[in-house]
Design a protein around this motif. Structure first.
Motif, PDB file in Angstrom:
ATOM      1  N   GLY A   2       0.830  -1.211   0.000  1.00  0.00           N
ATOM      2  CA  GLY A   2       0.000   0.000   0.000  1.00  0.00           C
ATOM      3  C   GLY A   2       0.862   1.258   0.000  1.00  0.00           C
ATOM      4  N   GLU A   3       0.445   2.262  -0.773  1.00  0.00           N
ATOM      5  CA  GLU A   3       1.222   3.503  -0.894  1.00  0.00           C
ATOM      6  C   GLU A   3       1.539   4.099   0.475  1.00  0.00           C
ATOM      7  N   GLU A   4       0.483   4.169   1.320  1.00  0.00           N
ATOM      8  CA  GLU A   4       0.656   4.853   2.588  1.00  0.00           C
ATOM      9  C   GLU A   4       1.616   4.121   3.525  1.00  0.00           C
ATOM     10  N   GLU A   5       1.415   2.815   3.633  1.00  0.00           N
ATOM     11  CA  GLU A   5       2.257   2.042   4.553  1.00  0.00           C
ATOM     12  C   GLU A   5       3.693   1.932   4.042  1.00  0.00           C
ATOM     13  N   MET A   6       3.890   2.162   2.742  1.00  0.00           N
ATOM     14  CA  MET A   6       5.244   2.097   2.187  1.00  0.00           C
ATOM     15  C   MET A   6       5.963   3.445   2.266  1.00  0.00           C
ATOM     16  N   ALA A   7       5.228   4.514   2.565  1.00  0.00           N
ATOM     17  CA  ALA A   7       5.796   5.866   2.431  1.00  0.00           C
ATOM     18  C   ALA A   7       7.106   6.050   3.192  1.00  0.00           C
ATOM     19  N   ARG A   8       7.143   5.562   4.442  1.00  0.00           N
ATOM     20  CA  ARG A   8       8.346   5.831   5.245  1.00  0.00           C
ATOM     21  C   ARG A   8       9.585   5.074   4.764  1.00  0.00           C
ATOM     22  N   TYR A   9       9.392   4.081   3.872  1.00  0.00           N
ATOM     23  CA  TYR A   9      10.529   3.359   3.309  1.00  0.00           C
ATOM     24  C   TYR A   9      11.054   4.031   2.036  1.00  0.00           C
ATOM     25  N   GLY A  10      10.372   5.082   1.633  1.00  0.00           N
ATOM     26  CA  GLY A  10      10.724   5.748   0.377  1.00  0.00           C
ATOM     27  C   GLY A  10      11.587   6.982   0.556  1.00  0.00           C
ATOM     28  N   ARG A  11      11.907   7.350   1.791  1.00  0.00           N
ATOM     29  CA  ARG A  11      12.747   8.537   2.002  1.00  0.00           C
ATOM     30  C   ARG A  11      13.676   8.297   3.191  1.00  0.00           C
ATOM     31  N   ASP A  12      14.819   8.992   3.201  1.00  0.00           N
ATOM     32  CA  ASP A  12      15.735   8.796   4.323  1.00  0.00           C
ATOM     33  C   ASP A  12      15.412   9.775   5.448  1.00  0.00           C
ATOM     34  N   VAL A  13      16.152   9.688   6.557  1.00  0.00           N
ATOM     35  CA  VAL A  13      15.786  10.483   7.728  1.00  0.00           C
ATOM     36  C   VAL A  13      15.907  11.982   7.483  1.00  0.00           C
ATOM     37  N   THR A  14      16.801  12.390   6.584  1.00  0.00           N
ATOM     38  CA  THR A  14      16.919  13.824   6.309  1.00  0.00           C
ATOM     39  C   THR A  14      15.755  14.314   5.453  1.00  0.00           C
ATOM     40  N   GLY A  15      15.102  13.384   4.745  1.00  0.00           N
ATOM     41  CA  GLY A  15      14.048  13.777   3.824  1.00  0.00           C
ATOM     42  C   GLY A  15      14.602  14.331   2.509  1.00  0.00           C
ATOM     43  N   ASP A  16      15.916  14.399   2.386  1.00  0.00           N
ATOM     44  CA  ASP A  16      16.520  14.946   1.173  1.00  0.00           C
ATOM     45  C   ASP A  16      16.425  13.989  -0.007  1.00  0.00           C
ATOM     46  N   HIS A  17      16.390  12.703   0.282  1.00  0.00           N
ATOM     47  CA  HIS A  17      16.420  11.705  -0.791  1.00  0.00           C
ATOM     48  C   HIS A  17      15.126  10.918  -0.785  1.00  0.00           C
ATOM     49  N   VAL A  18      14.482  10.893  -1.921  1.00  0.00           N
ATOM     50  CA  VAL A  18      13.160  10.282  -2.023  1.00  0.00           C
ATOM     51  C   VAL A  18      13.135   9.347  -3.227  1.00  0.00           C
ATOM     52  N   GLY A  19      12.486   8.189  -3.068  1.00  0.00           N
ATOM     53  CA  GLY A  19      12.361   7.247  -4.174  1.00  0.00           C
ATOM     54  C   GLY A  19      11.038   6.508  -4.087  1.00  0.00           C
ATOM     55  N   ARG A  20      10.923   5.454  -4.862  1.00  0.00           N
ATOM     56  CA  ARG A  20       9.631   4.764  -4.965  1.00  0.00           C
ATOM     57  C   ARG A  20       9.763   3.269  -4.655  1.00  0.00           C
ATOM     58  N   PRO A  21       9.226   2.814  -3.532  1.00  0.00           N
ATOM     59  CA  PRO A  21       9.219   1.371  -3.264  1.00  0.00           C
ATOM     60  C   PRO A  21       8.157   0.680  -4.123  1.00  0.00           C
ATOM     61  N   LEU A  22       8.531  -0.361  -4.841  1.00  0.00           N
ATOM     62  CA  LEU A  22       7.534  -1.162  -5.583  1.00  0.00           C
ATOM     63  C   LEU A  22       6.763  -2.034  -4.604  1.00  0.00           C
ATOM     64  N   ALA A  23       7.486  -2.469  -3.581  1.00  0.00           N
ATOM     65  CA  ALA A  23       6.905  -3.248  -2.469  1.00  0.00           C
ATOM     66  C   ALA A  23       7.950  -3.195  -1.369  1.00  0.00           C
ATOM     67  N   VAL A  24       7.503  -3.439  -0.133  1.00  0.00           N
ATOM     68  CA  VAL A  24       8.456  -3.455   0.976  1.00  0.00           C
ATOM     69  C   VAL A  24       8.373  -4.811   1.655  1.00  0.00           C
ATOM     70  N   ALA A  25       9.480  -5.559   1.588  1.00  0.00           N
ATOM     71  CA  ALA A  25       9.526  -6.863   2.251  1.00  0.00           C
ATOM     72  C   ALA A  25      10.198  -6.685   3.598  1.00  0.00           C
ATOM     73  N   ARG A  26       9.605  -7.303   4.624  1.00  0.00           N
ATOM     74  CA  ARG A  26      10.149  -7.177   5.980  1.00  0.00           C
ATOM     75  C   ARG A  26      10.396  -8.561   6.577  1.00  0.00           C
ATOM     76  N   PRO A  27      11.463  -9.222   6.109  1.00  0.00           N
ATOM     77  CA  PRO A  27      11.736 -10.602   6.538  1.00  0.00           C
ATOM     78  C   PRO A  27      12.112 -10.669   8.013  1.00  0.00           C
ATOM     79  N   ARG A  28      11.828 -11.838   8.608  1.00  0.00           N
ATOM     80  CA  ARG A  28      12.211 -12.088  10.000  1.00  0.00           C
ATOM     81  C   ARG A  28      13.392 -13.043  10.105  1.00  0.00           C
ATOM     82  N   THR A  29      13.723 -13.713   9.006  1.00  0.00           N
ATOM     83  CA  THR A  29      14.797 -14.718   9.053  1.00  0.00           C
ATOM     84  C   THR A  29      15.627 -14.631   7.777  1.00  0.00           C
ATOM     85  N   VAL A  30      16.819 -15.191   7.859  1.00  0.00           N
ATOM     86  CA  VAL A  30      17.686 -15.223   6.678  1.00  0.00           C
ATOM     87  C   VAL A  30      17.032 -16.051   5.567  1.00  0.00           C
TER      88      VAL A  30
END
Lengths: 496, 496
Positions: free
Chosen positions: B46-74
């Protein structure tokens, strides 16, 4: 010392269309062409004059130089490699020939030797930068003296330092006595100059202490045993020369107590420890037999001994530090002596050095160089001693090492007068027993010495497929026709 | 802070037949397939839930996540990479998003983000081995706390430690305050677990302190900014936790005197120095303006200041050491204060921290991170200050840094109220002036921060062809279809 004969006797491999190792007419022409572009005395081709480049200092490993090139400059190394690359002539770089795994000895089928022995200059030394730039052929001891002359320390320290060359130290990622304090050779390299297999020069000879511009390419060549490029010059990190050294030898009830003492010493001595060497009673007895003039070092015998050294600059009260540390450890230190002078400190080191030199009574013995996690050292020594003693009661196992690095030299001395065939069987069997314990503890069968040809079989038996694939990709990315030091670390024909 | 906008605005490259970055039907299918094999909440689209993965902490660099995977194991990381590799979906691994060169922000054209934020376990910690094994997504400060709880020190220390993740520290080879004593992150890594671009797991997670079995493969992934593999776990080297810390702030007549003091401090303090931070008078004034409650730190103003810190274990008389060192340097130290308590030591650090935080007055400023040989630091600062002041008298240059590492942060603060276009021109021009001095001294334009996308242009302008070729061969050897973190360090389409 166990030899790599099994490797040298391996059957010749199919070299593919580009590579051949017999001195065909094409190659004779290539060597003649090389002679034409190099200065008069830079290329040796006579059997007699090439002889000393065909064997290492132990004499255990022997090969056949097709020619010996002795460049004086990086440009000459580049010219040599470019010619050999174009002609498909296999090459092995060579330093002081003190390595223990046969990596720098030419293949029995023949290789062009590139000896770095004429590239010995200290190009630059700066005590303010705590850095020096030195050519690969410089004898380690000469490089250490140059650092010492400006009140700095190049910390790499081990037995062969009077004859090994610094290019070899980098190519084998040499360890030695001071790893505990200063790290392996890898940790001391700020920059490299390298001639690539195709003859191009990679200039990474910087003295910067921090540089995060992309991949750290110098890491490729450190410890690569000459398989990815020829190191021609090194920028080393230097340290302030210590002005004080304190040495102690202590007796303990067990290896477990030695390891407990190590844990306390690291905390109490604030990274000023430079050596923490374990010797068992057997080892002290080897020394006492070889040097009847030396007294038993402490008032009575102990199962385990540790030689401890710490060093510091001017403003630290190092003597007070050592006295307070040892005094506070009197619940486990049974007895000990803290040297009162540098001369007495050197006498304490004699117990270790004599043991190392005389352990084989002048004959061959099985020599291993393994590492395990520090917390497993006591367990490793106990299990490996038990295994070897149970199966080979006739032999004498001897364990000692740089225990702060998890590094044990676990050696096996054959009974006097054992015939060569029985000795080979003993070495093979004992090595398997020792390596089996190492494997079960997640350790390394080569902590310091590298792989070369001698340890290749044991290495390939253990390497996982992903690591083998990555290593092969690295080799082929830099040396696709496998012209440089082929058959060291990886097999002659890597699986792609 | 200068942004990487010029990089993100670069024209899209031809991606070749295998790679595409728009969410084509094939890729939508691939992402759906990924969802099918991963646990319920492991994949966000979802666009909204992915938003925070699309920019760094400074907010200077912004991009577009196609999807965000959040694995728990190798194993889940491996599954994700295998799917993306087969589908030709581009991937970027992500830690705490505190990097300064935009490497972990997805490309504007879109990439699958693999966030390590759920892999946070401390798998193992052993004070006897002085080692810990920790997963890549662990916050640095949490890893440091775990070490502290067993009386050990994980020395990596810098401003972002409360939010950066250790996988990112390894992938950027993080520096910070303690490099002088303990080295860069590279020096602290004993082993790694890495998922390769094709999804295979490389298990190099050992805690051995010495291991010379062939190529040291972990070196490939350290500082590679996620371009060669995804680091999933790290074995770190630990140190004894210091029980004493001494902090001093001294005033000096010049940067030259500061460098002379550094040379003496290294010799006198026997590698117990943990920080040696240079601040110029301008920097102190930045602090005094921002914090009117703080007094001028010494009795009168001085051109240069140094914040010195040393630490040690129990048995060293550290206070006596610092007093004796500073007392012996009274020919160059004009004035100084040695903190009498930990609280006073922290107050001394406030002068530096406040300067760093408030230098930009809440607005943008040019930030560089360069290194030169230690012996060239005074010359570098003088020349760069002169060049920037001559061409941009309206701006305020500010130089400070970890001078024992040759590392200077040479920043330029624009005049108040400058319009954005003039500011861009100023930043571009000042950076060129600074980098020109760095180039002439053989320095690095990125001592700590890496290359990523932000510094790629300046990096590629300067890299020699042999280094570029070696770096490209490395990338293609491990990631031939350039699926992982493409366009970081090397250009999108490397020259082969």
């Amino acid at each position: 010392m166990i030899t790599g004969r099994q490797c040298f006797l391996s059957s010749p491999q199919d070299q593919g269309p580009q590579l051949t190792t017999s001195l065909s007419q094409t190659h004779a022409d290539a060597i003649a062409a090389l002679r034409a572009v190099l200065p008069g005395d830079a290329l040796l081709t006579g059997e007699e004059e090439m002889a000393r480049y065909g064997r290492d200092v132990t004499g255990d490993h022997v090969g056949r130089p097709l020619a010996v090139a002795r460049p004086r400059t990086v440009e000459e190394v580049s010219t040599i490699m470019r010619h050999c690359w174009q002609a498909g002539l296999r090459v092995v770089p060579q330093g002081g020939l003190t390595g223990l795994v046969g990596a720098a000895v030419p293949a029995p089928e023949g290789e062009v030797v590139v000896s770095l022995e004429r590239m010995t200059a200290v190009r630059r030394i700066s005590p303010i930068d705590f850095a020096m730039v030195v050519e690969a052929g410089c004898i380690l001891e000469e490089a250490k003296k140059a650092a010492d002359a400006v009140d700095c320390l190049l910390p790499i320290t081990f037995g062969a330092q009077g004859s090994c060359r610094v290019g070899g130290n980098v190519s084998t990622n040499a360890g030695g006595f001071n790893v505990l304090r200063y790290g392996m050779t890898r940790d001391l390299v700020l920059g490299l100059e390298v001639v690539l297999p195709d003859g191009r020069v990679w200039n990474g000879l910087k003295v910067l202490r921090k540089d995060n511009r992309g991949y750290d390419l110098k890491q490729l060549f450190i410890g690569a045993e000459g398989t990815l490029g020829i190191v021609t010059a090194i920028a080393f990190k230097l340290f302030p020369k210590p002005t004080q050294v304190e040495t102690a030898l202590v007796g303990l009830a067990s290896v477990e107590d030695a390891m407990e003492l190590y844990a306390r010493a690291r905390r109490a001595c604030s990274d000023l420890l430079t050596a923490f060497e374990l010797i068992l009673r057997d080892g002290i007895e080897v020394t006492l037999r070889a040097r009847p003039d030396l007294p038993d070092p402490l008032s009575e015998p102990y199962p385990a001994y540790v030689l401890i050294e710490a060093s510091a600059g001017g403003a630290v009260d190092l003597r007070g530090l050592m006295e307070s540390f040892l005094g506070g450890a009197d619940d486990i230190v049974r007895d000990g002596v803290l040297a009162s002078s540098r001369a007495q400190g050197e006498r304490l080191w004699l117990y270790r050095e004599t043991m190392v030199e005389s352990q084989g009574r002048g004959g061959r013995y099985l020599r291993t160089d393994v590492s395990v996690p520090i917390s497993d050292i006591a367990g490793f020594i106990a299990r490996a001693l038990a295994a070897v003693r149970a199966k080979h009661p006739e032999a004498m196992p001897l364990a000692y090492g740089h225990v702060g690095d998890g590094n044990v030299h676990f050696n096996v001395i054959p009974p006097r007068g054992q015939d060569p065939a029985a000795m080979e069987t003993l070495f093979h069997s004992a090595e398997e027993l020792i390596f089996d314990v190492v494997d079960r503890l997640g350790g390394s069968i080569s902590a310091e010495h590298g792989i070369g040809r001698v340890k290749q079989h044991a290495f390939l038996e253990r390497i996982d497929p992903v690591s083998l694939d990555l290593a092969t990709r690295l080799k082929l990315a830099l040396d696709p026709t496998r012209i440089l030091s082929n058959g060291r670390i990886l097999p002659e024909d890597p699986v792609v």
